[in-house]
Design an enzyme around this catalytic site. Sequence first.
Site, PDB file in Angstrom:
ATOM      1  N   GLY A  15       0.991  -4.008   5.338  1.00  0.00           N
ATOM      2  CA  GLY A  15       1.470  -5.265   5.896  1.00  0.00           C
ATOM      3  C   GLY A  15       0.310  -6.157   6.277  1.00  0.00           C
TER       4      GLY A  15
ATOM      5  CB  CYS B 197      -0.894   0.005   1.228  1.00  0.00           C
ATOM      6  SG  CYS B 197      -1.861  -1.508   1.399  1.00  0.00           S
TER       7      CYS B 197
ATOM      8  CD  GLU C 169       3.637  -7.787 -15.085  1.00  0.00           C
ATOM      9  OE1 GLU C 169       4.028  -7.713 -13.917  1.00  0.00           O
ATOM     10  OE2 GLU C 169       4.275  -7.318 -16.050  1.00  0.00           O
TER      11      GLU C 169
ATOM     12  CG  HIS D 162       9.454 -32.885 -24.570  1.00  0.00           C
ATOM     13  ND1 HIS D 162       9.731 -34.234 -24.675  1.00  0.00           N
ATOM     14  CD2 HIS D 162      10.542 -32.232 -25.061  1.00  0.00           C
ATOM     15  CE1 HIS D 162      10.939 -34.391 -25.192  1.00  0.00           C
ATOM     16  NE2 HIS D 162      11.447 -33.197 -25.441  1.00  0.00           N
TER      17      HIS D 162
ATOM     18  CE  LYS E  14       7.081  -5.987 -18.127  1.00  0.00           C
ATOM     19  NZ  LYS E  14       7.111  -6.995 -17.058  1.00  0.00           N
TER      20      LYS E  14
ATOM     21  CD1 TRP F 256      -2.659  -4.700  -4.922  1.00  0.00           C
ATOM     22  CD2 TRP F 256      -1.998  -5.962  -3.189  1.00  0.00           C
ATOM     23  NE1 TRP F 256      -2.500  -5.990  -5.374  1.00  0.00           N
ATOM     24  CE2 TRP F 256      -2.103  -6.781  -4.337  1.00  0.00           C
ATOM     25  CE3 TRP F 256      -1.604  -6.536  -1.984  1.00  0.00           C
ATOM     26  CZ2 TRP F 256      -1.812  -8.147  -4.300  1.00  0.00           C
ATOM     27  CZ3 TRP F 256      -1.320  -7.894  -1.947  1.00  0.00           C
ATOM     28  CH2 TRP F 256      -1.425  -8.680  -3.106  1.00  0.00           C
TER      29      TRP F 256
ATOM     30  CE  LYS G  25       7.636  -0.472 -10.518  1.00  0.00           C
ATOM     31  NZ  LYS G  25       7.789  -1.001 -11.886  1.00  0.00           N
TER      32      LYS G  25
ATOM     33  NE  ARG H 116       4.222   1.593  -1.601  1.00  0.00           N
ATOM     34  CZ  ARG H 116       5.350   0.952  -1.319  1.00  0.00           C
ATOM     35  NH1 ARG H 116       6.416   1.131  -2.060  1.00  0.00           N
ATOM     36  NH2 ARG H 116       5.416   0.128  -0.290  1.00  0.00           N
TER      37      ARG H 116
END
Length: 613
Positions: free
Chosen positions: A101, A2, A493, A509, A490, A74, A608, A27
């Site tokens: 956290g 965050c 994402e 395979h 990429k 986040w 991020k 973030r």
Amino acid sequence: MCGIVGYIGPRDATPIVLNGLKKLEYRGYDSAGLAVLQDGRIEIRRDAGKLARLTELVNDSPIHGTPGVGHTRWATHGAPSARNAHPHLGATGRVVVVHNGIVENFLELREELTAEGVVFNSDTDTEVIVHLVEHALASGLNLTEASRRTFREIAGAHGIVLMSADEPDKIVCARIGNAGGVVLGLGEGENFIASDIPAILEHTRRVIFLESHQMAVVTKEEIRVETLEGAAVTPKIHNIAWDAAAAEKGEYRHFMQKEIHEQVRSLTETLAGRVDFKDGSISLPELHLSSEQARAIQKVTITACGTAAYAGMVGRQLIENIARIPCQMEIASEFRYSNPIVDEHSVVLAISQSGETADTLAAMEEGRRKGAILWSIVNAVGSQAMRIADGSIPMQTGPEIGVASTKAFTAPLVDQYMLAILLADLRGTLDEKTRRSLVADLRLIPDVVGRALKREAEVEKVALALKDVRDCLYLGRGINMPIAYEGALKLKEISYVHAEAYPAGEMKHGPIALIDENMPVICIAPKDPWHDKMISQIQQVKARGGMVIAVATEGDELVAGMADHVLWVPECPWKLSPVVTVIPLQLLAYHIAVIRGLDVDQPRNLAKSVTVE
């Protein structure tokens, strides 16, 4: 993960905190909130959604005052919602917290608090922190000591900021473990708190980084740093070279596009001061490496997560090929729990853009516990991974804001190439002619990357042809095999396209069963030692009706005759070719996302830096 911002001083905190959060939205952007002390009470505005929603709330119902704290989230515990958005008030409404956290023992603490009559107003683990602080305040402690007691009670890794209406002259903050940075900015008659440097760059470049198990009492006149046990700490003050403009988009539509195009400059900066083309030598002074130490190294383990791990996969090949030292690449989240075989003759090399990735820091700690030498390649100056290492190689790319990493992928490729040469030179395993040749090749890098970027319009046309795909397969061999993984990442994402990467030789395979006319296969096939093998892979795909998009060296008529689309790159020495072959794949993912109308800089569910486990 965050974003946290705090301000104390004579100015109105609201615009300072909001602008700081804007710089940190990469973030986390599930929800956002702001708390300021207004007329002796704490006023809060918060809601689910991106920062624009919070800005609307503040415009509709203004709040002004100081001090102030803010947060962009986040989500971990509790779905993104207004109820779960930070900041969180205690039951009295006089104490507020923002947090980065996970409180690992929050269920136990929540049950204890509930039994004592505390009513919880969110589903988050964070809320237990503010209730614990209030409980300690009720016993007669002041905010500093109540916070200290709380910091000792909670388990896990955290960045925490607390503010009380009853002690308006201070903000208390702490860093516990590897949950992300707490940066303290020193102003004149005012001070700042943030979880990352860009939030406060426009106000100050003089900063203090809290170490794990340290706390700070921040007033407008001073910043007092202590251990969680109460011992005074004399912190080091860092002067940040970045300027505020480096964290702005400028003429570009997105930060990711800007940072893709900045790679010519960032790679030039990566080489600056480290390469002497006249005598063909490499200097990495922050590594603090002597010939004796280099000769004693018996093994190198590279550890990283995500994009940085794919850079490490390239580095493994460079270190073994050039320095002839056994090297392995380990995903940090696995390495930390694997009881790794490393000792005092081993190097653990961590790669991290932020230098605050929780799993990578834990992997470094595991290496330290077993006696290994710790090195790091880090972009964020002063970050934890840089501070705890025995030596480091700063990326020198400037701030990277886009969630999908670009310039912080190519820089460590070059850093590891230089490291491999230096190790070989110090160990005496590289003759002068070969060393000079390898060093001379570095001179080509900014130019070939610049030429690859000039083909963006061609890549955009291919992106238009692929805009509706649902699945993609990426194939590469040798030193460009990791580029297949990075290219697929990429696309996942930012374009939300299911993509898988494989070593090209593994296609037969199993993955070959996926090939049909609806499966685009992106083949990284430059003129390198594996070129003939990649031609064979392309032929196998075409024989089964698959669509081939090839990354190929300019003028390669063989590839051009087989592929449906070609993403051309300039010719480049093969050991450095990943720096160039990744460029069109970055651009391809970017333009597919833009064409699909997606949020490139803030892709869903991502942030991020991953500062929680």
